[in-house]
Scaffold this active site. Structure first.
Site, short mmCIF file in Angstrom:
data_model
loop_
_atom_site.label_atom_id
_atom_site.label_comp_id
_atom_site.label_asym_id
_atom_site.label_seq_id
_atom_site.Cartn_x
_atom_site.Cartn_y
_atom_site.Cartn_z
N ARG A 62 9.93 -13.14 5.67
CA ARG A 62 10.00 -12.44 4.38
C ARG A 62 11.03 -13.05 3.44
O ARG A 62 11.15 -12.61 2.29
CB ARG A 62 10.34 -10.96 4.60
CG ARG A 62 9.29 -10.18 5.34
CD ARG A 62 9.01 -8.85 4.69
NE ARG A 62 10.17 -8.02 4.53
CZ ARG A 62 10.42 -6.89 5.22
NH1 ARG A 62 9.55 -6.48 6.14
NH2 ARG A 62 11.47 -6.17 4.98
N ASP B 136 0.81 -1.23 0.00
CA ASP B 136 0.00 0.00 0.00
C ASP B 136 0.85 1.28 0.00
O ASP B 136 0.46 2.27 -0.62
CB ASP B 136 -1.04 -0.01 1.13
CG ASP B 136 -0.42 0.13 2.49
OD1 ASP B 136 0.68 -0.43 2.68
OD2 ASP B 136 -1.02 0.78 3.37
N GLY B 137 2.03 1.25 0.61
CA GLY B 137 2.91 2.42 0.59
C GLY B 137 3.34 2.73 -0.84
O GLY B 137 3.32 3.89 -1.28
N THR B 138 3.71 1.69 -1.57
CA THR B 138 4.15 1.86 -2.96
C THR B 138 2.99 2.33 -3.83
O THR B 138 3.17 3.17 -4.73
CB THR B 138 4.73 0.52 -3.49
OG1 THR B 138 5.74 0.10 -2.59
CG2 THR B 138 5.31 0.66 -4.88
N ASP C 82 1.84 -9.59 4.14
CA ASP C 82 0.72 -9.28 5.03
C ASP C 82 -0.64 -9.60 4.40
O ASP C 82 -1.63 -9.72 5.11
CB ASP C 82 0.74 -7.79 5.42
CG ASP C 82 2.06 -7.35 6.02
OD1 ASP C 82 2.77 -8.21 6.56
OD2 ASP C 82 2.39 -6.15 5.94
N GLU D 99 1.68 -9.43 15.29
CA GLU D 99 2.40 -8.30 15.91
C GLU D 99 1.46 -7.13 16.20
O GLU D 99 1.73 -6.31 17.07
CB GLU D 99 3.55 -7.85 15.00
CG GLU D 99 3.09 -7.39 13.62
CD GLU D 99 4.23 -7.02 12.69
OE1 GLU D 99 5.40 -7.14 13.08
OE2 GLU D 99 3.93 -6.62 11.54
N ARG E 105 5.24 -26.33 28.21
CA ARG E 105 5.21 -24.86 28.31
C ARG E 105 4.12 -24.25 27.45
O ARG E 105 3.63 -24.88 26.50
CB ARG E 105 6.54 -24.29 27.78
CG ARG E 105 7.69 -24.46 28.74
CD ARG E 105 8.97 -24.00 28.05
NE ARG E 105 10.07 -24.00 28.98
CZ ARG E 105 11.35 -24.06 28.63
NH1 ARG E 105 11.68 -24.15 27.35
NH2 ARG E 105 12.29 -24.03 29.54
O1 F6P Z 1 4.77 -5.17 5.40
C1 F6P Z 1 5.67 -6.23 5.57
C2 F6P Z 1 6.27 -6.22 6.94
O2 F6P Z 1 7.14 -7.33 7.05
C3 F6P Z 1 5.26 -6.21 8.08
O3 F6P Z 1 4.67 -7.47 8.30
C4 F6P Z 1 6.11 -5.70 9.21
O4 F6P Z 1 5.31 -5.07 10.18
C5 F6P Z 1 7.02 -4.71 8.54
O5 F6P Z 1 7.04 -5.04 7.17
C6 F6P Z 1 8.43 -4.68 9.07
O6 F6P Z 1 9.13 -3.65 8.46
P1 F6P Z 1 10.71 -3.49 8.51
O7 F6P Z 1 11.29 -4.38 7.44
O8 F6P Z 1 10.94 -2.05 8.21
O9 F6P Z 1 11.18 -3.90 9.85
#
Ligand code: F6P
Length: 363
Positions: free
Chosen positions: A290, A118-120, A142, A237, A177
């Protein structure tokens, strides 16, 4: 007959498996099918700001289909509308869109293929307003891009996360655990939901369903009482307690979305230990989600996306984002998705299924 002779391709935002498969499909389709020239822009919008790009030939994109990452590099901190400039020891932010437009023009790029999240797409929407033709290709682990039901990179991240959860399972069993595993996903719970269901996690906490600590603890205590001597909690997260807030790890001011989430697993472990008396451990999977080779499903999706982007462009489309919708390729206006995030609906069928097999969402 299209006027397009030369295109630029860039990868922006956080990387994900399958980016190279798209670069390959775009470049090969452009060279082979449409006889275009292709320029690879380095490090996403940063390369456009700094005028860093190179011609891509057939051999440059050979043998990259299965390669993780991006041969072009990327940046999730280069926002042309909010670009940091050092001045007298201070950092000031400026809109450098005109510089980007000038570099597109002087390099005779007739269109840009922008591979990103979405940023791009927000950055691409800005360039479209300045007269640059952009076609978007949706990527992100995501899976939160508005208008697109599946982004490439997601399947690989789910696979990686589910494998990690499986491994956590065996050590959880040995030590009796509670294991809390934190997954990425920003403000969307797709990754935790899918990996959690795939690995049979006992509790899945996602941003879209605020949890109650007491309910989480009740589930864990009950499991322990009925002889289940371990539990797995998969937490996004971006998960947050009812009435509470997300855990922020850091801020990256130059980034389109400056907030970096992280640390909820450590908070949960402390909370769970004090309310249940059970021993707990946190694992933060982080950027491993990633990395690596894209799964075959992601390679196929990425290749279809890249080829479709070129078809759209040559058919005269402008300002479109390739999407996967209702089981097939489609496209939407980039401007209609810029700045939006696709969240997990609380009534999503997979949430229902998970609940039906006894998974708790802590609500
Ligand atoms: O948007 C992909 C993502 O990996 C998110 O899941 C995560 O919150 C973020 O990027 C982490 O960003 P960076 O690589 O700047 O730590």
């Amino acid at each position: 007959m299209s006027d397009i002779k030369r295109i630029g391709v860039l990868t922006g935002g956080g990387d994900c498996p399958g980016l190279n498969a798209v670069i390959r499909a775009v470049t090969k389709s452009a060279l082979h099918q449409h006889k275009l020239e292709v320029f690879g822009i380095e490090d996403g919008f940063l390369g456009l700001i700094q005028n860093r790009m190179r011609p891509l030939q057939w051999h440059d994109v050979s043998n990259i289909l299965t390669l993780g990452g991006t041969i072009l590099g990327t940046s999730n901190q280069a926002n042309p509308q909010h670009y940091p400039i050092r001045h007298n020891g201070n950092t000031e932010f400026a809109d450098v869109t005109d510089r980007v437009v000038e570099h597109v023009r002087t390099n005779h790029l007739d269109a840009l293929v922008c591979i990103g999240g979405d940023g791009t797409m927000t950055g691409a929407a800005n360039l479209i307003k300045h007269g640059i033709n952009c076609i978007g290709v949706p990527k992100t682990i995501d899976n939160d891009l508005e208008g697109c039901e599946q982004t490439f990179g997601f399947d690989t991240a789910v696979t990686t996360a589910a494998e990690a959860l499986d491994k956590i399972h065996t050590t959880a069993m040995s030590h009796h655990r509670v294991m809390v595993v934190e997954l990425m996903g920003r403000n969307a719970g797709w990754l935790a939901l899918h990996a959690g269901v795939a690995s049979g996690s006992d509790i899945i906490l996602i941003p879209e369903i605020a949890y109650e600590l007491q309910k989480v603890c009740d589930v864990l205590t009950h499991r322990s009482r009925v002889g289940k001597r371990f539990s797995i909690v998969a937490v996004s997260e971006g998960a947050k307690p009812k009435g509470g807030d997300v855990v922020i790890q850091r801020r990256v001011e130059s980034s389109p979305d400056p907030i970096r989430l992280g640390g909820i697993a450590n908070k949960l472990v402390a909370d769970i230990e004090s309310c249940t008396g059970l021993e707990a451990r946190a694992t933060i999977l982080g950027h491993v989600q990633r990395g690596g080779t894209p799964t075959p499903a992601d390679r196929v999706l990425a290749t279809m996306f890249g080829h479709h982007a070129l078809d759209l462009l040559m058919d005269g489309a402008a300002g479109k984002l390739v999407v996967w919708k209702e089981g097939r390729l489609n496209h939407v206006d980039i401007e209609s998705v810029a700045g939006k995030q696709r969240k997990v609906p609380a009534e999503h069928p997979l949430v229902h299924t998970a609940r039906a097999v006894g998974t708790s969402f802590g609500d």
